[in-house]
Design a protein around this motif. Sequence first.
Motif, PDB file in Angstrom:
ATOM      1  N   SER A  88     -13.233   2.690  10.967  1.00 37.78           N
ATOM      2  CA  SER A  88     -12.383   2.289   9.849  1.00 37.78           C
ATOM      3  C   SER A  88     -11.721   0.942  10.123  1.00 37.78           C
ATOM      4  CB  SER A  88     -11.295   3.338   9.613  1.00 37.78           C
ATOM      5  OG  SER A  88     -10.361   3.326  10.683  1.00 37.78           O
ATOM      6  N   ALA A  89     -11.202   0.348   9.060  1.00 41.32           N
ATOM      7  CA  ALA A  89     -10.464  -0.903   9.219  1.00 41.32           C
ATOM      8  C   ALA A  89      -9.234  -0.687  10.096  1.00 41.32           C
ATOM      9  CB  ALA A  89     -10.056  -1.439   7.855  1.00 41.32           C
ATOM     10  N   GLY A  90      -8.614   0.501   9.981  1.00 43.73           N
ATOM     11  CA  GLY A  90      -7.464   0.802  10.817  1.00 43.73           C
ATOM     12  C   GLY A  90      -7.814   0.808  12.293  1.00 43.73           C
ATOM     13  N   SER A  91      -9.003   1.314  12.623  1.00 45.80           N
ATOM     14  CA  SER A  91      -9.446   1.315  14.020  1.00 45.80           C
ATOM     15  C   SER A  91      -9.596  -0.106  14.539  1.00 45.80           C
ATOM     16  CB  SER A  91     -10.778   2.058  14.149  1.00 45.80           C
ATOM     17  OG  SER A  91     -10.626   3.422  13.810  1.00 45.80           O
ATOM     18  N   PHE A  92     -10.185  -0.979  13.699  1.00 47.33           N
ATOM     19  CA  PHE A  92     -10.348  -2.370  14.124  1.00 47.33           C
ATOM     20  C   PHE A  92      -8.994  -3.071  14.228  1.00 47.33           C
ATOM     21  CE2 PHE A  92     -14.855  -1.904  13.018  1.00 47.33           C
ATOM     22  CZ  PHE A  92     -15.432  -2.585  14.079  1.00 47.33           C
ATOM     23  N   GLU A  93      -8.068  -2.739  13.351  1.00 50.26           N
ATOM     24  CA  GLU A  93      -6.734  -3.321  13.462  1.00 50.26           C
ATOM     25  C   GLU A  93      -6.091  -2.945  14.795  1.00 50.26           C
ATOM     26  OE1 GLU A  93      -4.680  -1.856  10.047  1.00 50.26           O
ATOM     27  OE2 GLU A  93      -5.234  -3.565   8.799  1.00 50.26           O
ATOM     28  N   ASP A  94      -6.245  -1.683  15.176  1.00 50.96           N
ATOM     29  CA  ASP A  94      -5.673  -1.240  16.448  1.00 50.96           C
ATOM     30  C   ASP A  94      -6.314  -1.977  17.621  1.00 50.96           C
ATOM     31  OD1 ASP A  94      -4.073   0.540  15.102  1.00 50.96           O
ATOM     32  OD2 ASP A  94      -5.387   2.265  15.421  1.00 50.96           O
ATOM     33  N   LEU A 147       0.802  -1.218   0.000  1.00 52.64           N
ATOM     34  CA  LEU A 147       0.000   0.000   0.000  1.00 52.64           C
ATOM     35  C   LEU A 147       0.839   1.274   0.000  1.00 52.64           C
ATOM     36  CD1 LEU A 147      -2.838  -1.116   2.426  1.00 52.64           C
ATOM     37  CD2 LEU A 147      -3.068  -0.606  -0.012  1.00 52.64           C
ATOM     38  N   ARG A 148       2.100   1.178   0.374  1.00 52.19           N
ATOM     39  CA  ARG A 148       2.967   2.362   0.330  1.00 52.19           C
ATOM     40  C   ARG A 148       3.208   2.827  -1.101  1.00 52.19           C
ATOM     41  NH1 ARG A 148       8.088   0.154   3.407  1.00 52.19           N
ATOM     42  NH2 ARG A 148       7.497  -1.606   2.058  1.00 52.19           N
ATOM     43  N   HIS A 149       3.044   1.918  -2.054  1.00 58.05           N
ATOM     44  CA  HIS A 149       3.302   2.262  -3.457  1.00 58.05           C
ATOM     45  C   HIS A 149       2.029   2.646  -4.212  1.00 58.05           C
ATOM     46  CE1 HIS A 149       6.526  -0.650  -2.279  1.00 58.05           C
ATOM     47  NE2 HIS A 149       7.279   0.301  -2.805  1.00 58.05           N
ATOM     48  N   ILE A 150       0.862   2.488  -3.575  1.00 61.35           N
ATOM     49  CA  ILE A 150      -0.409   2.787  -4.236  1.00 61.35           C
ATOM     50  C   ILE A 150      -0.669   4.290  -4.190  1.00 61.35           C
ATOM     51  CG2 ILE A 150      -2.910   2.420  -4.158  1.00 61.35           C
ATOM     52  CD1 ILE A 150      -1.314  -0.010  -5.101  1.00 61.35           C
ATOM     53  N   ASP A 151      -1.083   4.861  -5.326  1.00 59.29           N
ATOM     54  CA  ASP A 151      -1.339   6.294  -5.407  1.00 59.29           C
ATOM     55  C   ASP A 151      -2.790   6.654  -5.096  1.00 59.29           C
ATOM     56  OD1 ASP A 151       1.312   7.200  -6.356  1.00 59.29           O
ATOM     57  OD2 ASP A 151       0.831   5.941  -8.087  1.00 59.29           O
ATOM     58  N   ARG A 152      -3.705   5.782  -5.465  1.00 62.24           N
ATOM     59  CA  ARG A 152      -5.109   6.031  -5.158  1.00 62.24           C
ATOM     60  C   ARG A 152      -5.901   4.734  -5.237  1.00 62.24           C
ATOM     61  NH1 ARG A 152      -6.953  10.272  -9.740  1.00 62.24           N
ATOM     62  NH2 ARG A 152      -5.395  11.456  -8.572  1.00 62.24           N
ATOM     63  N   ILE A 153      -7.109   4.770  -4.673  1.00 64.81           N
ATOM     64  CA  ILE A 153      -8.001   3.612  -4.665  1.00 64.81           C
ATOM     65  C   ILE A 153      -9.226   3.936  -5.501  1.00 64.81           C
ATOM     66  CG2 ILE A 153      -9.406   2.091  -3.211  1.00 64.81           C
ATOM     67  CD1 ILE A 153      -7.499   2.861  -0.879  1.00 64.81           C
ATOM     68  N   ALA A 154      -9.669   3.006  -6.312  1.00 69.48           N
ATOM     69  CA  ALA A 154     -10.896   3.150  -7.103  1.00 69.48           C
ATOM     70  C   ALA A 154     -11.907   2.116  -6.625  1.00 69.48           C
ATOM     71  CB  ALA A 154     -10.606   2.950  -8.586  1.00 69.48           C
ATOM     72  N   VAL A 155     -13.164   2.538  -6.471  1.00 69.26           N
ATOM     73  CA  VAL A 155     -14.204   1.628  -5.987  1.00 69.26           C
ATOM     74  C   VAL A 155     -15.527   1.967  -6.651  1.00 69.26           C
ATOM     75  CG1 VAL A 155     -14.711   3.117  -3.991  1.00 69.26           C
ATOM     76  CG2 VAL A 155     -15.338   0.701  -3.922  1.00 69.26           C
ATOM     77  N   THR A 156     -16.301   0.938  -6.971  1.00 67.71           N
ATOM     78  CA  THR A 156     -17.623   1.162  -7.548  1.00 67.71           C
ATOM     79  C   THR A 156     -18.590   1.646  -6.468  1.00 67.71           C
ATOM     80  OG1 THR A 156     -17.947  -1.221  -7.296  1.00 67.71           O
ATOM     81  CG2 THR A 156     -17.481  -0.404  -9.510  1.00 67.71           C
ATOM     82  N   THR A 157     -19.451   2.591  -6.845  1.00 67.72           N
ATOM     83  CA  THR A 157     -20.363   3.214  -5.883  1.00 67.72           C
ATOM     84  C   THR A 157     -21.818   2.823  -6.101  1.00 67.72           C
ATOM     85  OG1 THR A 157     -20.592   5.146  -7.329  1.00 67.72           O
ATOM     86  CG2 THR A 157     -18.856   5.221  -5.655  1.00 67.72           C
ATOM     87  N   GLY A 158     -22.108   1.963  -7.074  1.00 68.83           N
ATOM     88  CA  GLY A 158     -23.481   1.632  -7.407  1.00 68.83           C
ATOM     89  C   GLY A 158     -23.865   2.318  -8.703  1.00 68.83           C
ATOM     90  N   PRO A 159     -25.064   2.058  -9.189  1.00 72.40           N
ATOM     91  CA  PRO A 159     -26.095   1.228  -8.579  1.00 72.40           C
ATOM     92  C   PRO A 159     -25.701  -0.253  -8.545  1.00 72.40           C
ATOM     93  CG  PRO A 159     -26.720   1.813 -10.809  1.00 72.40           C
ATOM     94  CD  PRO A 159     -25.484   2.592 -10.507  1.00 72.40           C
ATOM     95  N   GLY A 160     -26.346  -0.956  -7.637  1.00 74.13           N
ATOM     96  CA  GLY A 160     -26.070  -2.368  -7.450  1.00 74.13           C
ATOM     97  C   GLY A 160     -26.845  -2.848  -6.240  1.00 74.13           C
ATOM     98  N   THR A 161     -26.392  -3.927  -5.639  1.00 69.62           N
ATOM     99  CA  THR A 161     -27.067  -4.414  -4.442  1.00 69.62           C
ATOM    100  C   THR A 161     -26.703  -3.509  -3.268  1.00 69.62           C
ATOM    101  OG1 THR A 161     -25.257  -5.881  -3.765  1.00 69.62           O
ATOM    102  CG2 THR A 161     -26.881  -6.776  -5.314  1.00 69.62           C
ATOM    103  N   LEU A 200      -9.615   1.911   4.147  1.00 70.70           N
ATOM    104  CA  LEU A 200      -8.243   1.800   3.670  1.00 70.70           C
ATOM    105  C   LEU A 200      -7.682   3.176   3.328  1.00 70.70           C
ATOM    106  CD1 LEU A 200      -6.277  -0.513   3.168  1.00 70.70           C
ATOM    107  CD2 LEU A 200      -7.034  -0.559   0.791  1.00 70.70           C
ATOM    108  N   GLY A 201      -8.507   3.995   2.687  1.00 72.45           N
ATOM    109  CA  GLY A 201      -8.055   5.338   2.324  1.00 72.45           C
ATOM    110  C   GLY A 201      -7.739   6.188   3.535  1.00 72.45           C
ATOM    111  N   LEU A 202      -8.599   6.127   4.557  1.00 69.27           N
ATOM    112  CA  LEU A 202      -8.368   6.908   5.764  1.00 69.27           C
ATOM    113  C   LEU A 202      -7.141   6.415   6.518  1.00 69.27           C
ATOM    114  CD1 LEU A 202     -12.043   7.277   7.045  1.00 69.27           C
ATOM    115  CD2 LEU A 202     -10.573   9.115   6.209  1.00 69.27           C
ATOM    116  N   ALA A 203      -6.998   5.096   6.604  1.00 68.61           N
ATOM    117  CA  ALA A 203      -5.892   4.527   7.356  1.00 68.61           C
ATOM    118  C   ALA A 203      -4.546   4.808   6.682  1.00 68.61           C
ATOM    119  CB  ALA A 203      -6.088   3.024   7.523  1.00 68.61           C
ATOM    120  N   ARG A 204      -4.541   4.832   5.360  1.00 69.49           N
ATOM    121  CA  ARG A 204      -3.283   4.990   4.621  1.00 69.49           C
ATOM    122  C   ARG A 204      -3.133   6.361   3.972  1.00 69.49           C
ATOM    123  NH1 ARG A 204      -0.360   0.642   6.435  1.00 69.49           N
ATOM    124  NH2 ARG A 204      -1.716  -1.185   6.536  1.00 69.49           N
ATOM    125  N   HIS A 205      -4.090   7.248   4.222  1.00 67.54           N
ATOM    126  CA  HIS A 205      -4.055   8.609   3.663  1.00 67.54           C
ATOM    127  C   HIS A 205      -3.979   8.582   2.133  1.00 67.54           C
ATOM    128  CE1 HIS A 205      -3.509  10.040   7.758  1.00 67.54           C
ATOM    129  NE2 HIS A 205      -2.494   9.206   7.896  1.00 67.54           N
TER     130      HIS A 205
END
Length: 369
Positions: free
Chosen positions: A248-254, A56-70, A84-89
């Motif tokens: 966030s996932a980071g909070s649960f990791e902690d 994740l240190r090498h990732i520049d950004r995250i892309a995710v689908t927002t819907g429509p969907g289930t 992930l975005g919040l935890a890794r800025h």
Amino acid sequence: MKILALDTAMAACSAAVVDTERRQPLAAAFAAMARGHAEALAPMVAEVLARSGFDLRHIDRIAVTTGPGTFTGVRIGLSFARGLGLARHLPVIGIDSLSAVAANESTEAPLLVVADARNGEVYAARFDVARRRLSGPAIRSIDHAADDAEPGTLLIGTAARTVLEASGRSDLKHSAAGDLPVAARFAALAAEMIPGAMPSPLYLRAPDAKPQSGGLGRAGALTFQSVSLPGAFLLASLHAEAFEEGWSAGSFEDMLGMPGAAAEIALEHGEPVAFLLTRRAADEAEIITIGTRPAVQRRGVAQQLLAHRLKALAGEGVRRIFLEVAAGNARAQALYRAAGFEEAGRRKNYYLRKDGREDAIIMRRELSP
């Protein structure tokens, strides 16, 4: 630019690491599934990161689908990406699901993306030969979804065949490029977008799941499963569904990294429906958080999960368990009282609210040896 892309919006789960300079995926995974996205996503992301040779240190950004969907699928992907975005800025870019499906087709032809929305309707969007969106996403009836399609248009999406048949037109064709979002194909769209606020779900209709007349019956046979540190993203997804302000996932990791912390989920027909996080110290323990997905609330799921965990803690030598609950949360207090908890004290002005502060009630239960 290196992009981590993921999708859980429809009947598949996919993830990919894409290098836009090389114009190819470094690693990708795709699995068709009607349910189970929450359990599949985290291992899939870990897999593609490992195979790409980057972290994740090498990732520049995250892309995710927002819907429509289930409804559930959209929330799972977004919760994961946000955490992930919040935890890794990292900036998180939202891609609507129909644009994601459009990215599957490389032929230079007009495109009509149509995804099943049930009840005789589809989610629809039209694109020109350069894949500029001309209309949508919007809800259209199956019978009229192709009315505005120009001759030579390719239809793609889970409802493409149905719409094509309903149109009765011979000047339209069904694309063979694939009808579901594929992370490896839509990731490049995120490189062209300007990062902003965290993306929100794109819902075009109310959820289909509604309480039955007379109320929902009690949950059937549940299974219970421990969740370790790699499952932090799953817990974050479930928490985001159950609470307005998700952790966030980071909070649960902690929290999972704390001594004595343990998490458990309840599953119904193999699908995660509730979660519980506890922490033990010697012969005492505390409940940190417990929640149930909205679609299965008021069916005794949390009650069964709590009873299961209390029995396990008693078997581990815990003699007393505590929790804190907001003074105004009567529903949660009723759950705990039904499980044998009693009020043991108060913390004044413990919770910070938008309109002030709220007391926390401390509750306690003695566990049998």
